[in-house]
Design a protein around this motif. Structure first.
Motif, PDB file in Angstrom:
ATOM      1  N   LYS A 251       0.845  -1.191   0.000  1.00 29.72           N
ATOM      2  CA  LYS A 251       0.000   0.000   0.000  1.00 29.72           C
ATOM      3  C   LYS A 251       0.879   1.239   0.000  1.00 29.72           C
ATOM      4  O   LYS A 251       1.989   1.235   0.540  1.00 29.72           O
ATOM      5  CB  LYS A 251      -0.927   0.010   1.218  1.00 29.72           C
TER       6      LYS A 251
ATOM      7  N   GLY B 194      -9.466   4.531  -2.690  1.00 32.86           N
ATOM      8  CA  GLY B 194      -8.226   4.009  -3.260  1.00 32.86           C
ATOM      9  C   GLY B 194      -8.200   4.070  -4.772  1.00 32.86           C
ATOM     10  O   GLY B 194      -7.810   3.115  -5.445  1.00 32.86           O
TER      11      GLY B 194
ATOM     12  N   GLN C  10      -4.692   3.496  -6.084  1.00 32.09           N
ATOM     13  CA  GLN C  10      -3.870   2.579  -5.310  1.00 32.09           C
ATOM     14  C   GLN C  10      -3.286   1.443  -6.146  1.00 32.09           C
ATOM     15  O   GLN C  10      -2.089   1.178  -6.102  1.00 32.09           O
ATOM     16  CB  GLN C  10      -4.685   1.995  -4.146  1.00 32.09           C
TER      17      GLN C  10
END
Length: 256
Positions: A151, A180, A183
């Motif tokens: 992450k 996210g 991400q």
């Protein structure tokens, strides 16, 4: 007849003006630094040496980097993330400072978390009011598991610039923090660089070095053969008075 001629000339002018408008300017509003690609590649090589050798050189890896994007590429990338890029070209620069020992820990420990030192990213963005400066200070935080990034948090500390631009950045970061949005792309990109691109890049550089060494050796052999022929011709001429002068040695093959 005169009226028809004027109409044809008017249509011709309209077509010419339309063609010029469609063609647009021949260059982008923000021109890329001609050395930016070479600097980026050199920085990647230095980081990859640490990644592959796991032997950090003395001190951190530092690189002065810049990157230029044209409007079309930014728009396509933003559109794929459900955002709308309403500006033109953009160019950002960064003085990267990476602690090599920290990088090796991230790659070798079973689990690891680190926050990078604060970095200031300086950008120039083409807007409707001209080219405007945007400056962001961030300290990304990353977690690793078995040497792979799990992450990434952008961890924006400060953002200065026109409201229209900073508003879009804040919207993107809000989406990232809540769902996210970026991400997978960020994590995948870093892992691909660390575990694929570095190894492939080194293998390609080794292949090119071998090819260059073979070319240089071939040129050296040709030069030596030419020198031997010239020496033999000289000895023959000296041994046979009145013999015609030796022919010049053939040129070596051009470098490839």
């Amino acid at each position: 007849m005169a009226v028809d001629t004027r109409k044809r000339r008017s249509r011709l002018r309209s077509m010419l003006i339309g063609t010029i408008c469609l063609a647009g300017p021949s260059s982008h509003a923000i021109e890329a630094d001609p050395d930016e690609k070479a600097r980026l590649e050199a920085c990647e090589v230095r980081i990859c040496d640490v990644v592959l050798d796991r032997k950090p050189p003395r001190g951190p890896t530092t690189c002065a980097l810049s990157k230029t994007w044209i409007k079309r590429d930014i728009g396509e990338g933003a559109g794929s993330k459900a955002l709308s890029w309403g500006f033109g070209d953009a160019q950002c620069s960064l003085d990267l400072k990476l602690d090599n020992a920290t990088l090796i820990k991230a790659l070798t420990l079973p689990s690891f978390e680190t926050t990078l030192p604060r970095h200031t990213v300086r950008c120039r963005v083409e807007t409707g009011e001209g080219i405007r400066a945007v400056e962001a200070t961030l300290a990304p935080r990353l977690t690793f598991s078995e040497g792979r990034v799990e992450k990434i948090w952008v961890n924006l500390d400060k953002l200065d610039g026109p409201d229209s631009v900073t508003g879009l950045v804040n919207t993107a970061l809000t989406l990232e923090n809540t769902i996210g949005l970026f991400q997978s792309g960020m994590v995948g990109g870093v892992n691909k660089f660390l575990h694929e691109k570095c190894a492939k890049g080194r293998a390609e550089r080794a292949r090119l070095a071998r090819r260059e060494a073979m070319r240089a050796a071939r040129e050296k052999r040709l030069e030596a053969a030419a020198a031997r022929r010239a020496a033999a011709e000289k000895r023959r001429a000296e041994a046979e008075p009145g013999a015609p002068p030796p022919l010049p040695a053939p040129a070596t093959s051009p470098a490839r």
